[in-house]
Design a protein around this motif. Structure first.
Motif, PDB file in Angstrom:
ATOM      1  N   ALA A  72       0.840  -1.187   0.000  1.00 15.90           N
ATOM      2  CA  ALA A  72       0.000   0.000   0.000  1.00 15.90           C
ATOM      3  C   ALA A  72       0.877   1.240   0.000  1.00 15.90           C
ATOM      4  N   PRO A  73       0.399   2.343  -0.532  1.00 12.91           N
ATOM      5  CA  PRO A  73       1.168   3.581  -0.465  1.00 12.91           C
ATOM      6  C   PRO A  73       1.507   3.914   0.978  1.00 12.91           C
ATOM      7  N   GLU A  74       2.709   4.418   1.198  1.00 11.51           N
ATOM      8  CA  GLU A  74       3.145   4.682   2.568  1.00 11.51           C
ATOM      9  C   GLU A  74       2.181   5.613   3.303  1.00 11.51           C
ATOM     10  N   THR A  75       1.565   6.531   2.582  1.00 11.87           N
ATOM     11  CA  THR A  75       0.673   7.484   3.235  1.00 11.87           C
ATOM     12  C   THR A  75      -0.609   6.828   3.723  1.00 11.87           C
ATOM     13  N   ALA A  76      -0.877   5.605   3.237  1.00 11.47           N
ATOM     14  CA  ALA A  76      -2.134   4.957   3.596  1.00 11.47           C
ATOM     15  C   ALA A  76      -1.950   3.859   4.629  1.00 11.47           C
ATOM     16  N   GLU A  77      -0.691   3.520   4.964  1.00 13.48           N
ATOM     17  CA  GLU A  77      -0.451   2.374   5.836  1.00 13.48           C
ATOM     18  C   GLU A  77      -1.207   2.467   7.155  1.00 13.48           C
ATOM     19  N   ASP A  78      -1.199   3.626   7.784  1.00  9.97           N
ATOM     20  CA  ASP A  78      -1.812   3.769   9.095  1.00  9.97           C
ATOM     21  C   ASP A  78      -3.135   4.537   9.039  1.00  9.97           C
ATOM     22  N   LYS A  79      -3.634   4.740   7.853  1.00 13.63           N
ATOM     23  CA  LYS A  79      -4.862   5.516   7.718  1.00 13.63           C
ATOM     24  C   LYS A  79      -6.053   4.702   8.202  1.00 13.63           C
ATOM     25  N   GLU A  80      -6.856   5.306   9.081  1.00 11.33           N
ATOM     26  CA  GLU A  80      -8.067   4.637   9.529  1.00 11.33           C
ATOM     27  C   GLU A  80      -9.143   4.769   8.458  1.00 11.33           C
ATOM     28  N   VAL A  81      -9.872   3.677   8.254  1.00 13.17           N
ATOM     29  CA  VAL A  81     -10.955   3.670   7.273  1.00 13.17           C
ATOM     30  C   VAL A  81     -12.244   3.326   7.994  1.00 13.17           C
ATOM     31  N   GLU A  82     -13.339   3.464   7.314  1.00 17.72           N
ATOM     32  CA  GLU A  82     -14.637   3.239   7.949  1.00 17.72           C
ATOM     33  C   GLU A  82     -14.776   1.806   8.408  1.00 17.72           C
ATOM     34  N   GLY A  83     -15.239   1.624   9.626  1.00 20.32           N
ATOM     35  CA  GLY A  83     -15.515   0.287  10.120  1.00 20.32           C
ATOM     36  C   GLY A  83     -14.740  -0.062  11.375  1.00 20.32           C
ATOM     37  N   THR A  84     -15.046  -1.238  11.917  1.00 20.61           N
ATOM     38  CA  THR A  84     -14.455  -1.702  13.173  1.00 20.61           C
ATOM     39  C   THR A  84     -14.052  -3.167  13.052  1.00 20.61           C
ATOM     40  N   VAL A  85     -12.908  -3.475  13.627  1.00 16.68           N
ATOM     41  CA  VAL A  85     -12.439  -4.856  13.709  1.00 16.68           C
ATOM     42  C   VAL A  85     -12.565  -5.306  15.156  1.00 16.68           C
ATOM     43  N   THR A  86     -13.296  -6.396  15.371  1.00 22.64           N
ATOM     44  CA  THR A  86     -13.470  -6.945  16.708  1.00 22.64           C
ATOM     45  C   THR A  86     -12.767  -8.293  16.789  1.00 22.64           C
ATOM     46  N   ILE A  87     -11.971  -8.471  17.826  1.00 20.44           N
ATOM     47  CA  ILE A  87     -11.218  -9.710  18.023  1.00 20.44           C
ATOM     48  C   ILE A  87     -11.616 -10.316  19.363  1.00 20.44           C
ATOM     49  N   ILE A  88     -11.928 -11.607  19.366  1.00 22.33           N
ATOM     50  CA  ILE A  88     -12.262 -12.324  20.599  1.00 22.33           C
ATOM     51  C   ILE A  88     -11.179 -13.373  20.831  1.00 22.33           C
ATOM     52  N   LEU A  89     -10.532 -13.295  21.982  1.00 23.77           N
ATOM     53  CA  LEU A  89      -9.476 -14.240  22.346  1.00 23.77           C
ATOM     54  C   LEU A  89      -9.724 -14.683  23.782  1.00 23.77           C
ATOM     55  N   GLY A  90     -10.198 -15.922  23.951  1.00 23.39           N
ATOM     56  CA  GLY A  90     -10.548 -16.391  25.284  1.00 23.39           C
ATOM     57  C   GLY A  90     -11.672 -15.546  25.860  1.00 23.39           C
ATOM     58  N   ARG A  91     -11.447 -14.996  27.040  1.00 22.49           N
ATOM     59  CA  ARG A  91     -12.457 -14.155  27.680  1.00 22.49           C
ATOM     60  C   ARG A  91     -12.298 -12.682  27.322  1.00 22.49           C
ATOM     61  N   LYS A  92     -11.300 -12.374  26.518  1.00 21.97           N
ATOM     62  CA  LYS A  92     -11.047 -10.984  26.151  1.00 21.97           C
ATOM     63  C   LYS A  92     -11.678 -10.656  24.802  1.00 21.97           C
ATOM     64  N   LYS A  93     -12.197  -9.449  24.708  1.00 21.62           N
ATOM     65  CA  LYS A  93     -12.801  -8.974  23.468  1.00 21.62           C
ATOM     66  C   LYS A  93     -12.425  -7.512  23.277  1.00 21.62           C
ATOM     67  N   ILE A  94     -11.838  -7.204  22.136  1.00 18.59           N
ATOM     68  CA  ILE A  94     -11.441  -5.813  21.863  1.00 18.59           C
ATOM     69  C   ILE A  94     -12.004  -5.397  20.506  1.00 18.59           C
ATOM     70  N   SER A  95     -12.224  -4.116  20.344  1.00 18.89           N
ATOM     71  CA  SER A  95     -12.658  -3.564  19.062  1.00 18.89           C
ATOM     72  C   SER A  95     -11.779  -2.356  18.759  1.00 18.89           C
ATOM     73  N   VAL A  96     -11.251  -2.312  17.555  1.00 19.35           N
ATOM     74  CA  VAL A  96     -10.396  -1.190  17.140  1.00 19.35           C
ATOM     75  C   VAL A  96     -10.885  -0.689  15.788  1.00 19.35           C
ATOM     76  N   PRO A  97     -10.671   0.599  15.494  1.00 15.94           N
ATOM     77  CA  PRO A  97     -11.028   1.122  14.176  1.00 15.94           C
ATOM     78  C   PRO A  97     -10.211   0.424  13.093  1.00 15.94           C
ATOM     79  N   ARG A  98     -10.834   0.183  11.980  1.00 16.27           N
ATOM     80  CA  ARG A  98     -10.112  -0.440  10.867  1.00 16.27           C
ATOM     81  C   ARG A  98      -8.990   0.461  10.378  1.00 16.27           C
ATOM     82  N   ARG A  99      -7.886  -0.158   9.959  1.00 17.80           N
ATOM     83  CA  ARG A  99      -6.806   0.548   9.301  1.00 17.80           C
ATOM     84  C   ARG A  99      -6.543  -0.090   7.948  1.00 17.80           C
ATOM     85  N   ALA A 100      -6.232   0.726   6.996  1.00 17.80           N
ATOM     86  CA  ALA A 100      -5.987   0.215   5.650  1.00 17.80           C
ATOM     87  C   ALA A 100      -4.844  -0.794   5.667  1.00 17.80           C
TER      88      ALA A 100
END
Length: 335
Positions: free
Chosen positions: A236-264
């Motif tokens: 990806a273009p370097e300027t887009a590597e850390d760019k947040e895009v619309e949406g959310t990524v949710t990860i469930i690991l054991g009893r833990k659950k986190i949600s972070v904004p999507r990144r390109a």
């Protein structure tokens, strides 16, 4: 339901010196004999200087011919785990390893010849495949083994003995760089000959595998086993590597659950780490299944998949080191 391979302990029952820098470790898992397919590998976990390291090594044994499980390890320059295993692991020692996994396996719906292209230690999974095919099927097997010189050729005598046991069905062609120079596209095509419809198995250093893939005339099916870095597609273009895009990524690991904004262009594994989780992983190249998780909501794609079967992908499993969100909101669960 498929599960990520779990670690367990095994005892080293024998150590075989194959070459000056290669050892075969015969292992007895504490849980009892493993069920596996020829061509698969195990992931090993060792702790060195307080650092936990994971490395995957192919089995050189085959379930049809060998009563013991064996993996073969070649010393790699600056390779922490391979050097430690070769220099320190001895008979009677214990080590942590997963059950076998991987999809570099024989097809059971074909009588096509098997061609193996092996560069250096790439012979390790291929000798397993050859033993299985020769013992369990009527398929012909032809191997092109490329090595630096005779002393560095792994399983030189073992393959010669195997060819004697299966005359007319196993052909082993030795290409020694010291005598013939490095292999070329012409070398590959000459070896293929009239067997372009064969199943082609490739393992070895990346330049060697790239050469075989580019020279392979087809239409036979290609199987490639890579343990090094696998290209992850266009960067990806370097300027887009850390760019947040619309949406959310949710990860469930054991009893833990986190949600972070999507990144390109951020994988699920990277999102999990950004959210403070420490999920399982090993190769980070799409060739093992240590990081597998299940997609429970949304859509995703994978840059590389050389570990999960088609059925597992259809059931929603992904490699989180290669998985990318395809829809705005995505949830994955490690099981």
């Amino acid at each position: 339901m498929p599960r990520p391979p779990m670690f367990q302990r095994a005892t080293v029952t024998r150590v075989i010196e194959e070459t000056a820098d290669t050892r075969t470790f015969v292992l007895a898992p504490h849980s009892g004999p493993f069920t596996y397919q020829a061509g698969q590998f195990c992931t090993f976990r060792v702790e060195l200087a307080g650092e936990e390291l994971l490395r995957s090594y192919s089995m050189s044994s085959a379930p049809e011919t060998d009563s013991e499980l064996a993996v073969t390890v070649k010393r790699v320059k600056d390779g922490k785990v391979s050097n430690w295993m070769i220099d320190n692991l001895a008979k009677g020692d214990e080590i942590e390893m997963t059950t076998p996994h991987g999809v570099f396996c024989l097809r059971d719906d074909t009588d096509a010849p098997l061609l193996g292209f092996c560069g250096g230690s790439g012979i390790t999974p291929v000798i397993s495949l050859a033993k299985s095919a020769l013992t369990g099927t009527n398929r012909k097997v032809r191997l092109l083994c490329a090595d630096r010189d005779r002393p560095s050729a792994i399983f030189y005598d073992a393959l010669a003995q195997l060819a004697e046991r299966f005359p007319g069905r196993l052909e082993v062609v030795r290409h020694l760089d010291s005598e013939h120079g490095i292999p070329t596209a012409a070398t590959i095509q000459e070896f293929v000959g009239n067997d372009a419809g064969a199943d082609c198995y490739i393992c070895g250093p990346t330049p060697f595998m790239d050469l075989v893939e580019s020279a392979w005339p087809g239409p036979g099916k290609l199987f490639v086993e890579r343990f090094g870095a696998v290209p992850a597609g266009p960067a990806a273009p370097e300027t887009a590597e850390d760019k947040e895009v619309e949406g959310t990524v949710t990860i469930i690991l054991g009893r833990k659950k986190i949600s972070v904004p999507r990144r390109a262009n951020e994988t699920f594994l990277e999102s999990a780490r950004r959210g403070g989780l420490t999920p399982p992983f090993s190769c980070e190249s799409g060739t093992c299944a240590t990081c597998m998780a299940k997609l429970v909501d949304g859509e995703a794609t994978m840059r590389v998949n050389e570990a999960l079967t088609d059925d597992e992908v259809e059931d929603g499993y992904i490699l989180t080191c290669q998985g990318l969100p395809k829809s705005a909101n995505v949830t994955v669960r490690y099981e």
